[in-house]
Design a protein around this motif. Structure first.
Motif, PDB file in Angstrom:
ATOM      1  N   SER A 115       0.781  -1.238   0.000  1.00  0.00           N
ATOM      2  CA  SER A 115       0.000   0.000   0.000  1.00  0.00           C
ATOM      3  C   SER A 115       0.810   1.284   0.000  1.00  0.00           C
ATOM      4  O   SER A 115       0.268   2.340  -0.359  1.00  0.00           O
ATOM      5  N   PHE A 116       2.092   1.249   0.382  1.00  0.00           N
ATOM      6  CA  PHE A 116       2.800   2.512   0.613  1.00  0.00           C
ATOM      7  C   PHE A 116       2.959   3.329  -0.660  1.00  0.00           C
ATOM      8  O   PHE A 116       2.607   4.512  -0.704  1.00  0.00           O
ATOM      9  N   TRP A 117       3.482   2.722  -1.722  1.00  0.00           N
ATOM     10  CA  TRP A 117       3.791   3.501  -2.917  1.00  0.00           C
ATOM     11  C   TRP A 117       2.563   3.846  -3.743  1.00  0.00           C
ATOM     12  O   TRP A 117       2.661   4.573  -4.729  1.00  0.00           O
ATOM     13  N   GLY A 118       1.421   3.369  -3.363  1.00  0.00           N
ATOM     14  CA  GLY A 118       0.192   3.789  -4.032  1.00  0.00           C
ATOM     15  C   GLY A 118      -0.369   5.085  -3.479  1.00  0.00           C
ATOM     16  O   GLY A 118      -1.366   5.606  -3.989  1.00  0.00           O
ATOM     17  N   SER A 119       0.284   5.644  -2.448  1.00  0.00           N
ATOM     18  CA  SER A 119      -0.181   6.892  -1.833  1.00  0.00           C
ATOM     19  C   SER A 119       0.224   8.086  -2.691  1.00  0.00           C
ATOM     20  O   SER A 119       1.129   8.018  -3.526  1.00  0.00           O
ATOM     21  N   ASN A 120      -0.431   9.215  -2.452  1.00  0.00           N
ATOM     22  CA  ASN A 120      -0.161  10.427  -3.236  1.00  0.00           C
ATOM     23  C   ASN A 120       1.096  11.152  -2.772  1.00  0.00           C
ATOM     24  O   ASN A 120       1.647  11.957  -3.518  1.00  0.00           O
ATOM     25  N   SER A 121       1.559  10.905  -1.554  1.00  0.00           N
ATOM     26  CA  SER A 121       2.754  11.570  -1.034  1.00  0.00           C
ATOM     27  C   SER A 121       3.399  10.671   0.014  1.00  0.00           C
ATOM     28  O   SER A 121       2.793   9.698   0.484  1.00  0.00           O
ATOM     29  N   ASN A 164      16.666   3.672  -0.928  1.00  0.00           N
ATOM     30  CA  ASN A 164      16.990   4.206  -2.253  1.00  0.00           C
ATOM     31  C   ASN A 164      15.753   4.695  -2.983  1.00  0.00           C
ATOM     32  O   ASN A 164      15.796   5.707  -3.701  1.00  0.00           O
ATOM     33  N   ASP A 165      14.639   3.987  -2.806  1.00  0.00           N
ATOM     34  CA  ASP A 165      13.385   4.429  -3.430  1.00  0.00           C
ATOM     35  C   ASP A 165      12.916   5.754  -2.838  1.00  0.00           C
ATOM     36  O   ASP A 165      12.442   6.639  -3.556  1.00  0.00           O
ATOM     37  N   VAL A 166      13.047   5.874  -1.512  1.00  0.00           N
ATOM     38  CA  VAL A 166      12.665   7.131  -0.860  1.00  0.00           C
ATOM     39  C   VAL A 166      13.567   8.272  -1.335  1.00  0.00           C
ATOM     40  O   VAL A 166      13.103   9.391  -1.599  1.00  0.00           O
ATOM     41  N   LEU A 167      14.866   7.988  -1.482  1.00  0.00           N
ATOM     42  CA  LEU A 167      15.798   9.008  -1.966  1.00  0.00           C
ATOM     43  C   LEU A 167      15.436   9.447  -3.377  1.00  0.00           C
ATOM     44  O   LEU A 167      15.447  10.654  -3.682  1.00  0.00           O
ATOM     45  N   GLY A 225       8.874  13.620  -6.240  1.00  0.00           N
ATOM     46  CA  GLY A 225       7.741  12.722  -6.372  1.00  0.00           C
ATOM     47  C   GLY A 225       7.521  12.154  -7.756  1.00  0.00           C
ATOM     48  O   GLY A 225       6.589  11.362  -7.950  1.00  0.00           O
ATOM     49  N   ARG A 226       8.362  12.491  -8.705  1.00  0.00           N
ATOM     50  CA  ARG A 226       8.154  11.994 -10.069  1.00  0.00           C
ATOM     51  C   ARG A 226       8.718  10.593 -10.277  1.00  0.00           C
ATOM     52  O   ARG A 226       8.326   9.901 -11.212  1.00  0.00           O
ATOM     53  N   VAL A 227       9.665  10.186  -9.425  1.00  0.00           N
ATOM     54  CA  VAL A 227      10.277   8.859  -9.539  1.00  0.00           C
ATOM     55  C   VAL A 227       9.896   8.042  -8.308  1.00  0.00           C
ATOM     56  O   VAL A 227      10.204   8.431  -7.182  1.00  0.00           O
ATOM     57  N   LYS A 228       9.222   6.934  -8.541  1.00  0.00           N
ATOM     58  CA  LYS A 228       8.891   6.014  -7.460  1.00  0.00           C
ATOM     59  C   LYS A 228       8.687   4.630  -8.047  1.00  0.00           C
ATOM     60  O   LYS A 228       8.367   4.496  -9.236  1.00  0.00           O
ATOM     61  N   PRO A 229       8.881   3.597  -7.232  1.00  0.00           N
ATOM     62  CA  PRO A 229       8.761   2.235  -7.766  1.00  0.00           C
ATOM     63  C   PRO A 229       7.333   1.906  -8.147  1.00  0.00           C
ATOM     64  O   PRO A 229       6.372   2.527  -7.667  1.00  0.00           O
ATOM     65  N   SER A 230       7.203   0.928  -9.014  1.00  0.00           N
ATOM     66  CA  SER A 230       5.886   0.497  -9.440  1.00  0.00           C
ATOM     67  C   SER A 230       5.154  -0.163  -8.279  1.00  0.00           C
ATOM     68  O   SER A 230       5.752  -0.857  -7.454  1.00  0.00           O
ATOM     69  N   THR A 231       3.874   0.080  -8.200  1.00  0.00           N
ATOM     70  CA  THR A 231       3.065  -0.525  -7.137  1.00  0.00           C
ATOM     71  C   THR A 231       2.685  -1.958  -7.448  1.00  0.00           C
ATOM     72  O   THR A 231       2.148  -2.662  -6.607  1.00  0.00           O
ATOM     73  N   GLY A 232       2.963  -2.394  -8.682  1.00  0.00           N
ATOM     74  CA  GLY A 232       2.622  -3.767  -9.050  1.00  0.00           C
ATOM     75  C   GLY A 232       1.199  -3.931  -9.552  1.00  0.00           C
ATOM     76  O   GLY A 232       0.777  -5.023  -9.912  1.00  0.00           O
ATOM     77  N   VAL A 233       0.433  -2.811  -9.612  1.00  0.00           N
ATOM     78  CA  VAL A 233      -0.942  -2.865 -10.107  1.00  0.00           C
ATOM     79  C   VAL A 233      -0.957  -2.348 -11.529  1.00  0.00           C
ATOM     80  O   VAL A 233      -0.597  -1.198 -11.787  1.00  0.00           O
ATOM     81  N   LYS A 234      -1.314  -3.166 -12.474  1.00  0.00           N
ATOM     82  CA  LYS A 234      -1.333  -2.783 -13.875  1.00  0.00           C
ATOM     83  C   LYS A 234      -2.641  -2.088 -14.226  1.00  0.00           C
ATOM     84  O   LYS A 234      -3.712  -2.531 -13.829  1.00  0.00           O
ATOM     85  N   LYS A 235      -2.493  -0.977 -14.935  1.00  0.00           N
ATOM     86  CA  LYS A 235      -3.682  -0.269 -15.379  1.00  0.00           C
ATOM     87  C   LYS A 235      -4.279  -0.973 -16.595  1.00  0.00           C
ATOM     88  O   LYS A 235      -3.561  -1.478 -17.458  1.00  0.00           O
ATOM     89  N   ALA A 236      -5.582  -0.939 -16.677  1.00  0.00           N
ATOM     90  CA  ALA A 236      -6.255  -1.584 -17.804  1.00  0.00           C
ATOM     91  C   ALA A 236      -5.995  -0.798 -19.076  1.00  0.00           C
ATOM     92  O   ALA A 236      -6.030   0.441 -19.090  1.00  0.00           O
TER      93      ALA A 236
END
Length: 257
Positions: A70-76, A220-223, A230-241
């Motif tokens: 759930s963490f990287w799916g947040s807005n901030s 490293n992801d937080v850095l 906020g433009r670079v963050k790891p994928s949340t693993g949820v694929k968009k349709a």
């Protein structure tokens, strides 16, 4: 093994076995009793440290699963941190990263933002890893020294047996059974204490290494998130349709008026 030794001692205390643990310790005197007490104390402290560290490690492993979910799916970062436990290791890294970002604005000397953030996150990781490693030195020390402590008790027991043989003038079973039994008990107890300590130390070290790698990857992801605003963050693993494609007319069917 320890249960068997203590059970034998209990039986001897009731008068069932004159060569059990309690008579052997009584005959061994203060030195044997001290060695036995030290080994038993080391065993129980080692078990306490082992199970305590297992519990701490499992908490961080469970926190890592929640971060991936759930963490990287947040807005901030602040919104994501609010989803984590207050005293969790991952929450500490995020909070330290955000604090370092605020502190950077107050610096008067020219310092690269990347270097400042990286240093702050590295200190946060080191603090967590140091806490996870607490107590492991005792396990390593126990594994290395317990056999020698038991060997010391063994040497004392054999020495007492030789003295009895010399005093009696002959090597009768009655003269040497007590000291030799005491010596064997100390040897066995030293191994009983050392082997679990070594195995526990290696097991905990391996889990700590895996946890440290996961924390480093998250740091490293937080850095990257902080350095890119906020433009670079790891994928949340949820694929968009994928967007639906317009339907194509069937063959032989004309469109239009």
């Amino acid at each position: 093994m320890l249960t068997t030794i203590l059970a034998a001692g209990s039986t001897a205390a009731k008068g069932g076995n004159p060569y059990g643990l309690i008579p052997a310790l009584r005959e061994g005197g203060l030195i044997s009793q001290t060695v036995f007490g030290i080994l038993v104390l080391m065993l129980f402290v080692s078990l306490y440290i082992f199970f305590t560290k297992i519990f701490e490690q499992q908490k961080i492993i469970n926190q890592a699963k929640r971060v991936r979910a759930s963490f990287w799916g947040s807005n901030s970062l602040r919104e994501g941190a609010a989803k984590l436990e207050k005293n969790s290791a991952y929450r500490q890294i995020v909070d330290d990263g955000l604090q370092a970002q605020e502190q950077y604005k107050e610096l008067t000397d020219p310092v690269e933002a990347h270097d400042w953030l990286h240093g702050s996150l590295s200190r946060s990781e080191a603090t967590i890893n140091s806490a996870l490693g607490g107590g492991l030195a005792f396990l390593a020390t126990t594994g290395a020294t317990a056999p020698f402590i038991g060997l010391f008790g063994t040497v004392i027991g054999i020495y007492r047996a030789l003295i009895k043989i010399g005093a009696a003038g002959q090597a009768s079973i009655d003269a040497v059974a007590g000291p030799v039994g005491e010596a064997l008990i100390m040897t066995a107890l030293g191994l009983v204490v050392a082997v679990p300590a070594v195995l526990g130390y290696n097991f905990l070290q391996r889990r700590n290494k895996s946890i440290a790698e996961a924390l480093n990857a998250f740091s490293n992801d937080v850095l990257g998130y902080l350095a890119s605003d906020g433009r670079v963050k790891p994928s949340t693993g949820v694929k968009k349709a994928a967007p639906a494609k317009p339907a194509t007319p069937a063959a032989g069917v004309k469109t239009g008026a």
